[in-house]
Design an enzyme around this catalytic site. Structure first.
Site, mmCIF file in Angstrom:
data_model
loop_
_atom_site.group_PDB
_atom_site.id
_atom_site.type_symbol
_atom_site.label_atom_id
_atom_site.label_comp_id
_atom_site.label_asym_id
_atom_site.label_seq_id
_atom_site.Cartn_x
_atom_site.Cartn_y
_atom_site.Cartn_z
ATOM 1 N N ASP A 372 0.690 -1.077 0.145
ATOM 2 C CA ASP A 372 0.138 -0.104 0.132
ATOM 3 C C ASP A 372 0.860 1.315 -0.112
ATOM 4 O O ASP A 372 2.172 1.249 0.159
ATOM 5 C CB ASP A 372 -0.908 -0.170 1.240
ATOM 6 C CG ASP A 372 -1.598 1.108 1.245
ATOM 7 O OD1 ASP A 372 -2.244 1.411 0.214
ATOM 8 O OD2 ASP A 372 -2.000 1.579 2.279
ATOM 9 N N LYS A 373 0.314 2.469 -0.186
ATOM 10 C CA LYS A 373 1.102 3.637 -0.323
ATOM 11 C C LYS A 373 1.044 4.431 1.062
ATOM 12 O O LYS A 373 2.035 4.517 1.752
ATOM 13 C CB LYS A 373 0.704 4.484 -1.319
ATOM 14 C CG LYS A 373 1.491 5.744 -1.553
ATOM 15 C CD LYS A 373 1.322 6.648 -2.936
ATOM 16 C CE LYS A 373 -0.039 7.441 -2.338
ATOM 17 N NZ LYS A 373 0.080 8.475 -1.465
ATOM 18 N N GLU A 460 -7.839 15.123 8.361
ATOM 19 C CA GLU A 460 -8.924 16.037 8.820
ATOM 20 C C GLU A 460 -8.171 16.995 10.019
ATOM 21 O O GLU A 460 -8.279 18.030 9.911
ATOM 22 C CB GLU A 460 -9.909 15.236 9.397
ATOM 23 C CG GLU A 460 -11.025 14.761 8.199
ATOM 24 C CD GLU A 460 -12.225 14.114 8.466
ATOM 25 O OE1 GLU A 460 -12.484 14.155 9.893
ATOM 26 O OE2 GLU A 460 -13.052 14.043 7.647
ATOM 27 N N ARG A 521 -1.604 15.258 -1.189
ATOM 28 C CA ARG A 521 -3.040 14.642 -1.218
ATOM 29 C C ARG A 521 -3.834 15.825 -1.371
ATOM 30 O O ARG A 521 -3.857 16.859 -0.584
ATOM 31 C CB ARG A 521 -3.300 13.791 -0.047
ATOM 32 C CG ARG A 521 -2.335 12.556 0.143
ATOM 33 C CD ARG A 521 -2.276 12.176 1.676
ATOM 34 N NE ARG A 521 -3.712 11.571 1.950
ATOM 35 C CZ ARG A 521 -4.114 10.313 1.995
ATOM 36 N NH1 ARG A 521 -3.488 9.497 1.322
ATOM 37 N NH2 ARG A 521 -5.304 10.108 2.545
ATOM 38 N N ARG A 713 -5.866 3.969 -7.743
ATOM 39 C CA ARG A 713 -7.242 4.065 -7.775
ATOM 40 C C ARG A 713 -8.075 2.613 -7.263
ATOM 41 O O ARG A 713 -8.829 2.234 -8.175
ATOM 42 C CB ARG A 713 -8.030 4.839 -9.165
ATOM 43 C CG ARG A 713 -7.839 6.351 -9.152
ATOM 44 C CD ARG A 713 -8.329 7.110 -8.189
ATOM 45 N NE ARG A 713 -8.367 8.332 -8.509
ATOM 46 C CZ ARG A 713 -8.829 9.445 -7.586
ATOM 47 N NH1 ARG A 713 -9.111 8.907 -6.135
ATOM 48 N NH2 ARG A 713 -8.958 10.478 -7.577
ATOM 49 N N ASP A 744 -6.547 -2.633 3.366
ATOM 50 C CA ASP A 744 -5.522 -3.694 2.833
ATOM 51 C C ASP A 744 -5.739 -5.198 3.298
ATOM 52 O O ASP A 744 -5.018 -6.025 2.851
ATOM 53 C CB ASP A 744 -4.169 -3.080 3.420
ATOM 54 C CG ASP A 744 -3.713 -1.831 3.014
ATOM 55 O OD1 ASP A 744 -3.986 -1.511 1.755
ATOM 56 O OD2 ASP A 744 -3.455 -0.950 3.532
#
Length: 1064
Positions: A372-373, A460, A521, A713, A744
């Site tokens: 995963d990133k 957030e 992001r 994506r 994941d």
């Protein structure tokens, strides 16, 4: 009244009713009390009553255990040459040790809870004993705060709300007067969705889950709706993954080969026995006359019985104790990962964790790494960088300025109308789940004046802090105009752009794409003004959707889709997620080790591509091949365009590969592939009538020839599909998945080995993984050092077990040719029983736990060493045949060496002749010393434990032999070993023979070690000489000639020739 509130829900399938308080039943009502499960959580595999039968059933499913059980039963029922104890005792030992290990592990997994009543009172800092509907709390507004770290790893306090109609019931007495019925769905594992009805529709905000903890609230009252194995925590429980390693498959293959050898030996001996007995004198000699019953027995039945007897005689060629040794090696070896201080992370105060010890050696066989990133390659620690409002860029800390003032410096480029700024910042202030952490009895007082923000998402917190730093946050809420109803929307550009007006997209899209290229992001912000009449209509639709007990989520989603149309785009934010420490170095090391690394992420292509360059997955000279929505949207028929690109890329790569092979010394062009989720769906779900239904095979051919692959994506299910697709390739490559979030989990469970990162997105990945580590950088040592050593150790253990058992049984087979195939055992029953259990078990166990044939620092610094063991190299046919022929050679030396020794009429000066038990004891002594010293020769890393078990095992054998033969045992019918060992060692000839046979047996191994050392030393000298000569030759011809004169003639000639070619 109840039915009227739930319009459209006449058919309620899959629901149940839970009554609160005493349910009064009228005389006309047909009521049958429902029965629910108790509040016990059964997460264990066994119970006290089923442990024995269930565990025995599982153990005897193993072919070796079942085989020895059959052999034991044959020994009990048929007259066999050996006692049933010889196979029964080792089998009992293996079964017992394995049962104790599995019972202990199951006991650790076992959880038990006490029973609870219908209505439960929970105090502050207590854990909820079951799933509860919150009725009331000590607060006036009926709220409470809970933490769900044990469920999803999120440590932030979540707010939950009591049922509005029961908020006032704050005491036990008032709660006791409540009479109500709760209609709820059947138990579901989804932690974040639920459908209940008590006076009104209830949602997940009203449900308190078992395992969560009450915080910042003195006490609450709740009614139990799900208990025991029906709670959401229990339904989400997943036991240890049942994955089989490549080594276990090799063991089964070797077992079949040795079982074939056993059957062949038994068949040969049975056949030759009846050939031998074809002569009447051999069939029935004068000293061994047959009984009448033996003469009347059918010959076929007698042959079958003899075949079984020979199988019993040779059955120790199957190493039943190997299974328990492998189990102990895996179980004890897993602690070395947990104890490794390099895996300790001070930030989270934790180290590595092993969830399953069955796959230790698989860490040394990985071919593909899927990572995963966000949170894995990156820190998942967000920092607000900039934002744009109506296409204007804001960066850094700004001051409160009039709307008409423009500041032209590097931080603040241009202002926009203040009402647009207010709308943007109001959206950031309202569209989040951030809370301010308050002090409680557990955490204590906080002296810092800085507010502590907590949220389930680090994004957030970064946005709220960014809005605060812009110093307009404090004044935003003052500009709220009474009467206006605004809808704010915040999300990814792919979700927001389709919901806004097209003419507003371009200005913001430029900033979004540029920020994505910089690796940030991005989130887009939009709003919509809603008229009061529309608001009332939407509110009614939402209430109706919330009241639904079936398909509630789908109905609410439809209402939201209708609302979120024709919105106004305000701007976008950019948040930086920094790369993890040593992430780039780790990926470089994995590439150097021959592993292919794929990044599977849900992020945008531009952001993911930038991260891949930063972590060196893509090099600056890597040519990227794109299979994305942008590249295939150029054509009306996407499938046709996709097929064209696949064919084009395959041709390019196929033409490049021959060039690589022909110019292996030259630097070749590297290729990387980028694919997104929608294109992957086209590849995996191509139409059957299309001529391009072979998309998948072409796509895999392209992937195999690329040095790196980026999949962006990606949905969680697509991540698992990618892993499954690679797993099913020809050759069955070993896959490893590593990630930190709940998205994941699917790929972690799908891959051969799953690694969870103890990150900031919760602990779902870590809890569902086989191994968990704090950081991505720890993967380097986990694979290159621990994985390498685990594989080498267990591969040597497996080969050694088959080797020493073949050495053990081959003399027994050869002995039958000299005893008329009478099934006479060569070894005493005690030696048969103790050989695998006591005499040879501890040295190989210590070796398989402690051996380091290469230093750990060397393994970590030179990743190329990992390639030497890839592809299960040590358990292939070549090494297996080497060990088999070595065992055959040594077994032959043991037997015939002793046989030639016995050609002398007497081995003692007094003329006394030794018997067959002395013969067998000499063979067994040479056997035990040879196989133990063979392991000592193989040991490269000596510790006091190795010395203790190796020399201690040999000493114990000598002690046991003296002890066993030095006493007349009353429970033995025949004292055949009495004083045999002591008398045997009283002969000098025997001593010399034992030492000579041990040396002859080990001579090929000693010679091989010497040749390897000489070759390694000469290679080291040659490499050093070549590097020195190149440097000298490059700098000064005269110095170079002087250097050559001082070398031996042969080496100087070779260097001169080599350097001349090099210079040309």
């Amino acid at each position: 009244a109840f039915c009227s509130l739930c319009a459209g829900e006449e058919k309620r399938v899959g629901t149940r009713t839970v009554f609160v308080g005493n349910h009064s039943v009228s005389g006309t009502e047909a009521y049958v009390a429902q029965r629910f499960c108790d509040n016990r959580i059964v997460s264990s595999k066994y119970t006290l009553w089923n442990f024995l039968p269930k565990n025995l059933f599982e153990q005897f499913r193993r072919i070796a255990n079942f085989y020895f059980l059959i052999i034991f039963l044959v020994q009990v029922t048929v007259d066999t040459p050996t006692s049933p104890v010889t196979s029964g005792l080792p089998l009992f030992f293996v079964i017992t040790v394995t049962a104790i290990k599995q019972g202990y592990e199951d006991w650790l997994r076992h959880r038990a809870d006490n029973e609870v009543g219908d209505v439960v009172e929970v105090q502050a800092d207590e854990t909820f004993p079951c799933d509860l509907i919150l009725l009331s709390s000590c607060t006036t507004d009926g709220t409470c705060y809970v933490t769900t770290a044990s469920l999803d790893g999120e440590s932030n306090c979540k707010i939950h709300y009591a049922v509005r109609d029961t908020i006032a019931l704050c005491t036990a007495e008032s709660i006791d007067t409540l009479r109500a019925a709760i209609e709820c769905e059947q138990p579901q594992p989804d932690l974040y969705n639920c459908v209940h009805f008590l006076f009104r529709s209830l949602g997940p905000e009203n449900l308190l889950l078992k395992g969560a903890t009450l915080k910042n609230t003195e006490k609450i009252y709740g009614v139990a709706v799900y208990t025991g194995m029906e709670t959401k925590m229990a339904l989400n429980y997943q036991g240890k993954s049942q994955k089989r390693s490549a080594v276990e498959k090799s063991i089964n293959a070797f077992l079949i080969v040795y079982l074939f050898i056993l059957l062949t030996k038994a068949a040969v001996c049975t056949t030759l026995k009846y050939v031998w007995q074809s002569t009447p004198y051999n069939d029935e000699p004068w000293y061994n006359q047959k009984t009448q019953k033996e003469r009347e027995t059918l010959k076929v039945l007698k042959m079958f019985t003899d075949f079984l007897s020979f199988m019993v005689l040779f059955n120790f060629i199957i190493p039943v104790s190997m299974y328990v040794t492998v189990e102990m090696q895996k179980f004890l070896g897993s602690f070395f990962i947990s104890w490794d201080k390099d895996f300790y992370d001070e930030e989270i105060n934790e180290g590595a964790l092993v969830n399953t010890s069955d796959l230790n050696e698989e860490l040394g066989q990985v071919d593909y790494v899927f990572t995963d990133k966000t949170g894995t390659l990156t820190e998942n620690s967000m920092e607000f960088i900039e934002c744009c409002i109506d296409g204007h860029k804001y960066k850094g800390v700004t001051q409160e300025l009039p709307s008409d003032q423009i500041k032209n410096n590097n931080h603040y480029f241009v202002t926009v109308p203040q009402n647009r700024e207010e709308l943007f910042l109001r959206a950031l202030c309202l569209c989040h789940t951030v809370e301010i952490k308050t002090n409680d009895a557990v955490d204590g007082a906080t002296e810092s004046a800085e507010l502590t923000y907590i949220s389930s998402s680090p994004d957030e917190i970064a946005l709220v802090k960014g809005a605060k730093n812009l110093k307009i946050l404090s004044q935003v809420l003052w500009f709220f105009i009474l009467g206006d109803i605004l809808l704010f929307c915040k999300g990814a550009d792919s979700a927001v752009f389709p919901r806004v007006q097209n003419h507003e997209i371009e200005l913001t899209k430029v900033h979004v794409e540029r920020n994505a290229m910089d690796g940030y992001r991005t989130l887009c912000v939009a709003f919509k003004e809603i008229a009061p009449d529309d608001y009332e209509r939407i509110n009614r639709q939402l209430i109706e959707a919330k009241m639904a007990l079936q398909d509630r989520e789908e109905k609410m989603e439809k209402v939201f889709d209708d609302i979120e149309t024709n919105m106004n785009l305000i701007g976008a934010t950019a948040v930086e997620d920094k790369l993890q420490d040593q992430a780039a170095e780790t990926i470089e090391a994995l590439h150097a080790a021959g592993l292919k690394v794929w990044v599977l992420t849900g992020d945008k292509m531009e952001t993911a591509k930038s991260t891949c360059y930063a972590c060196r997955l893509f090099q600056t000279n890597t040519e990227l091949l794109e299979l994305t929505t942008k590249t295939i949207e150029e054509s009306e028929r996407k499938e046709d365009r996709l097929h064209e690109l696949l064919i084009e890329y395959r041709k390019k790569l196929l033409h490049e590969f021959p060039k690589r092979l022909g110019l292996s010394g030259m630097k070749h062009q590297e290729y990387g592939l980028i694919i997104d989720g929608s294109t992957l769906s086209l590849i995996l779900n191509s139409s059957q009538d299309s001529s391009s239904n072979n998309y998948k095979s072409i796509f895999l051919q392209i992937c195999m020839k690329c040095t790196a692959v980026l999949c962006c994506r990606m949905a969680p299910l697509q991540k698992a599909q990618i892993v499954r697709m690679v797993k099913n390739l020809k050759g069955s490559p070993i896959t490893l998945s590593i990630g930190d979030g709940a998205n994941d989990v699917s790929m972690i469970l799908e891959s051969h080995v799953g690694i969870g990162i103890k990150g900031k997105e919760g602990r779902q990945a870590a809890r569902n993984s086989d191994y968990s580590v704090p950081k991505f950088k720890h993967l380097k040592k986990l694979l290159l050092a621990h994985g390498h050593l685990y594989y080498v150790r267990i591969a040597h253990l497996v080969q050694y077990f088959f080797y020493k058992n073949l050495c053990f049984i081959l003399p027994q087979f050869l002995y039958q040719f000299f005893c008329g195939f009478s099934q006479q055992p060569l070894y005493d029953a005690a030696y048969l029983t103790m050989y695998n259990i006591c005499f040879t078990s501890l040295p190989i166990l210590a070796y398989s736990l402690l051996e380091q044939h290469i230093n750990i620092d060397t393994l970590t610094s030179d990743p190329r060493l990992y390639m030497k063991i890839s592809g299960n190299a040590m358990l292939q046919l070549g090494p297996f045949l080497y060990w088999t022929f070595l065992a055959a050679f040594e077994g032959t030396v043991f037997f015939f060496g002793t046989y030639f020794l016995f050609q002398t009429a007497s081995l003692e000066e007094n003329g006394k002749v030794y018997g067959n038990w002395t013969f067998g004891t000499i063979v067994f002594t040479v056997l035990v010393f040879t196989v133990t010293l063979k392991l000592a020769l193989d040991t490269r890393f000596w510790t006091w434990i190795n010395h203790f078990v190796i020399w201690g095992s040999l000493a114990f054998y000598v002690f046991f032999s003296f002890f066993w033969g030095g006493i007349i045992w009353p429970f033995l019918k025949q004292q055949r070993m009495y004083f045999v060992f002591a008398q045997m060692l009283s002969s000098v000839s025997t001593w010399l023979a034992i030492i000579l046979l041990i040396f002859i047996s080990l001579f090929p191994e000693i010679l091989l070690i010497v040749l390897k050392n000489v070759r390694r030393r000469s290679a080291r000298v040659r490499t050093k000489s070549y590097s020195t000569s190149k440097a000298v030759f490059s700098g000064n011809i005269l110095s170079y000639l002087t250097y050559l004169i001082n070398l031996p003639t042969s080496l100087a000639t070779k260097l001169l020739h080599h350097d001349f070619v090099f210079a040309c």
